[in-house]
Motif scaffolding. Structure first.
Motif, PDB file in Angstrom:
ATOM      1  N   VAL A 147      -7.196  -0.345   9.703  1.00  0.00           N
ATOM      2  CA  VAL A 147      -5.861  -0.405   9.088  1.00  0.00           C
ATOM      3  C   VAL A 147      -5.914  -0.384   7.564  1.00  0.00           C
ATOM      4  N   LEU A 148      -7.073  -0.661   6.952  1.00  0.00           N
ATOM      5  CA  LEU A 148      -7.159  -0.678   5.500  1.00  0.00           C
ATOM      6  C   LEU A 148      -6.741   0.641   4.851  1.00  0.00           C
ATOM      7  N   PRO A 149      -7.156   1.812   5.384  1.00  0.00           N
ATOM      8  CA  PRO A 149      -6.741   3.061   4.736  1.00  0.00           C
ATOM      9  C   PRO A 149      -5.230   3.243   4.671  1.00  0.00           C
ATOM     10  N   VAL A 150      -4.524   2.952   5.769  1.00  0.00           N
ATOM     11  CA  VAL A 150      -3.075   3.155   5.747  1.00  0.00           C
ATOM     12  C   VAL A 150      -2.392   2.113   4.863  1.00  0.00           C
ATOM     13  N   LEU A 151      -2.935   0.904   4.798  1.00  0.00           N
ATOM     14  CA  LEU A 151      -2.385  -0.090   3.877  1.00  0.00           C
ATOM     15  C   LEU A 151      -2.603   0.345   2.433  1.00  0.00           C
ATOM     16  N   GLY A 152      -3.785   0.867   2.145  1.00  0.00           N
ATOM     17  CA  GLY A 152      -4.082   1.322   0.789  1.00  0.00           C
ATOM     18  C   GLY A 152      -3.275   2.523   0.365  1.00  0.00           C
ATOM     19  N   ALA A 153      -2.828   3.325   1.329  1.00  0.00           N
ATOM     20  CA  ALA A 153      -2.066   4.536   1.014  1.00  0.00           C
ATOM     21  C   ALA A 153      -0.559   4.323   1.043  1.00  0.00           C
ATOM     22  N   SER A 154      -0.123   3.109   1.346  1.00  0.00           N
ATOM     23  CA  SER A 154       1.319   2.847   1.511  1.00  0.00           C
ATOM     24  C   SER A 154       1.974   2.363   0.225  1.00  0.00           C
ATOM     25  N   TRP A 155       1.579   2.941  -0.902  1.00  0.00           N
ATOM     26  CA  TRP A 155       2.122   2.521  -2.202  1.00  0.00           C
ATOM     27  C   TRP A 155       3.636   2.695  -2.294  1.00  0.00           C
ATOM     28  N   ALA A 156       4.178   3.674  -1.584  1.00  0.00           N
ATOM     29  CA  ALA A 156       5.619   3.946  -1.687  1.00  0.00           C
ATOM     30  C   ALA A 156       6.456   2.757  -1.209  1.00  0.00           C
ATOM     31  N   THR A 157       5.911   1.964  -0.288  1.00  0.00           N
ATOM     32  CA  THR A 157       6.669   0.821   0.224  1.00  0.00           C
ATOM     33  C   THR A 157       6.896  -0.239  -0.856  1.00  0.00           C
ATOM     34  N   VAL A 158       6.063  -0.219  -1.887  1.00  0.00           N
ATOM     35  CA  VAL A 158       6.223  -1.152  -3.005  1.00  0.00           C
ATOM     36  C   VAL A 158       6.918  -0.479  -4.191  1.00  0.00           C
ATOM     37  N   VAL A 159       6.504   0.756  -4.481  1.00  0.00           N
ATOM     38  CA  VAL A 159       6.976   1.430  -5.691  1.00  0.00           C
ATOM     39  C   VAL A 159       8.435   1.846  -5.588  1.00  0.00           C
ATOM     40  N   LEU A 160       8.839   2.383  -4.451  1.00  0.00           N
ATOM     41  CA  LEU A 160      10.221   2.874  -4.339  1.00  0.00           C
ATOM     42  C   LEU A 160      11.259   1.759  -4.494  1.00  0.00           C
ATOM     43  N   PRO A 161      11.089   0.590  -3.858  1.00  0.00           N
ATOM     44  CA  PRO A 161      12.057  -0.485  -4.120  1.00  0.00           C
ATOM     45  C   PRO A 161      12.100  -0.908  -5.583  1.00  0.00           C
ATOM     46  N   VAL A 162      10.945  -0.911  -6.255  1.00  0.00           N
ATOM     47  CA  VAL A 162      10.914  -1.252  -7.679  1.00  0.00           C
ATOM     48  C   VAL A 162      11.661  -0.198  -8.491  1.00  0.00           C
ATOM     49  N   ALA A 163      11.450   1.086  -8.135  1.00  0.00           N
ATOM     50  CA  ALA A 163      12.124   2.163  -8.848  1.00  0.00           C
ATOM     51  C   ALA A 163      13.633   2.074  -8.686  1.00  0.00           C
ATOM     52  N   VAL A 164      14.089   1.749  -7.478  1.00  0.00           N
ATOM     53  CA  VAL A 164      15.523   1.615  -7.233  1.00  0.00           C
ATOM     54  C   VAL A 164      16.094   0.415  -7.984  1.00  0.00           C
ATOM     55  N   ASN A 187     -10.856  -0.399  -0.066  1.00  0.00           N
ATOM     56  CA  ASN A 187     -11.465   0.494   0.923  1.00  0.00           C
ATOM     57  C   ASN A 187     -12.897   0.851   0.542  1.00  0.00           C
ATOM     58  N   GLY A 188     -13.149   1.028  -0.756  1.00  0.00           N
ATOM     59  CA  GLY A 188     -14.508   1.321  -1.196  1.00  0.00           C
ATOM     60  C   GLY A 188     -15.455   0.168  -0.923  1.00  0.00           C
ATOM     61  N   VAL A 189     -15.013  -1.050  -1.242  1.00  0.00           N
ATOM     62  CA  VAL A 189     -15.839  -2.234  -0.988  1.00  0.00           C
ATOM     63  C   VAL A 189     -16.100  -2.393   0.509  1.00  0.00           C
ATOM     64  N   ALA A 190     -15.060  -2.164   1.326  1.00  0.00           N
ATOM     65  CA  ALA A 190     -15.223  -2.283   2.780  1.00  0.00           C
ATOM     66  C   ALA A 190     -16.275  -1.310   3.299  1.00  0.00           C
ATOM     67  N   LEU A 191     -16.287  -0.079   2.775  1.00  0.00           N
ATOM     68  CA  LEU A 191     -17.289   0.901   3.204  1.00  0.00           C
ATOM     69  C   LEU A 191     -18.675   0.533   2.698  1.00  0.00           C
ATOM     70  N   ALA A 192     -18.739  -0.048   1.510  1.00  0.00           N
ATOM     71  CA  ALA A 192     -20.038  -0.475   0.984  1.00  0.00           C
ATOM     72  C   ALA A 192     -20.633  -1.588   1.841  1.00  0.00           C
ATOM     73  N   ILE A 193     -19.779  -2.440   2.372  1.00  0.00           N
ATOM     74  CA  ILE A 193     -20.251  -3.553   3.211  1.00  0.00           C
ATOM     75  C   ILE A 193     -20.546  -3.086   4.632  1.00  0.00           C
ATOM     76  N   ARG A 194     -19.627  -2.277   5.201  1.00  0.00           N
ATOM     77  CA  ARG A 194     -19.775  -1.807   6.590  1.00  0.00           C
ATOM     78  C   ARG A 194     -19.591  -0.283   6.618  1.00  0.00           C
ATOM     79  N   PRO A 195     -20.641   0.466   6.293  1.00  0.00           N
ATOM     80  CA  PRO A 195     -20.514   1.929   6.197  1.00  0.00           C
ATOM     81  C   PRO A 195     -20.152   2.613   7.507  1.00  0.00           C
ATOM     82  N   SER A 196     -20.284   1.916   8.621  1.00  0.00           N
ATOM     83  CA  SER A 196     -19.921   2.502   9.917  1.00  0.00           C
ATOM     84  C   SER A 196     -18.439   2.399  10.177  1.00  0.00           C
TER      85      SER A 196
END
Length: 203
Positions: A147-164, A187-196
């Motif tokens: 779930v980390l990738p989709v959480l990391g890519a969900s910037w619009a859920t924070v930015v759009l309310p701020v913009a409005v 996400n980078g740290v997570a891959l460094a710890i658990r590359p699988s």
């Protein structure tokens, strides 16, 4: 009469866990992307409020963001985290974003770069979100790394309310850059710890 029965071994189930060499590469990609983006975020926090002081440094450090998108995309490819089509979309978008950011930093041409950077960045981050949905759907990565990738890519859920709420570029830009950078760092740290991607937990 004695009958000898020979048992035929069942084929081994394919594993999403990368081989040791690939695991080392994935680990390096994760750690490198996290370090580059963290450095960019520190530079942005230090110098963006003093714009245009050290404009060249800020511009060059910003190249870390598309490079991290490329690195994490390659790591996803190596571990089979999502479909090749979705990962190709992310990689192409990240590559285009890298080229535009490098051109903007090299020429220091803000008139040329600003609008182009914005639209190419949105396209690349959209590709990141699609790939993240692919990771979530495929389930090759397990546990929190699914779930980390989709959480990391969900910037619009924070930015759009701020913009409005504020209708102010600076008020919108800071949540955007901090969210995007934080997502790439985590996400980078997570891959460094658990590359699988946590796939070994399912074996």
């Amino acid at each position: 009469m004695t009958t000898t029965t020979t048992a035929t071994p069942l084929p081994e189930r394919a594993s999403a866990t990368p081989a040791s060499g690939a695991a080392g590469l994935v680990r390096a990609l994760g750690a490198g992307s996290a370090l580059l983006v963290a450095a960019h975020l520190v530079i942005a926090i230090m110098y963006v409020p003093r714009w245009p002081e050290n404009l060249a440094l800020v511009s060059w450090s910003a190249v870390a963001v598309p490079l991290a998108l490329l690195a994490i995309g390659v790591a996803m490819w190596l571990t089979g985290a999502a479909s090749r089509l979705l990962l190709a979309v992310q990689l192409v978008g990240a590559l285009a974003m890298t080229v535009v950011y490098v051109l903007g930093a090299a020429t220091n041409d803000r008139i040329f770069a600003e609008d182009l950077e914005m639209w190419v960045s949105i396209a690349a981050l959209t590709g990141q979100y699609l790939a993240a949905l692919g990771v979530l759907a495929r389930g090759a990565w397990r546990g929190v790394q699914r779930v980390l990738p989709v959480l990391g890519a969900s910037w619009a859920t924070v930015v759009l309310p701020v913009a409005v709420a504020f209708s102010d570029f600076e008020a919108t830009w800071w949540p955007f850059i901090v969210y995007v950078c934080a997502g790439l760092i985590v996400n980078g740290v997570a891959l460094a710890i658990r590359p699988s991607g946590g796939a070994e937990a399912a074996r």
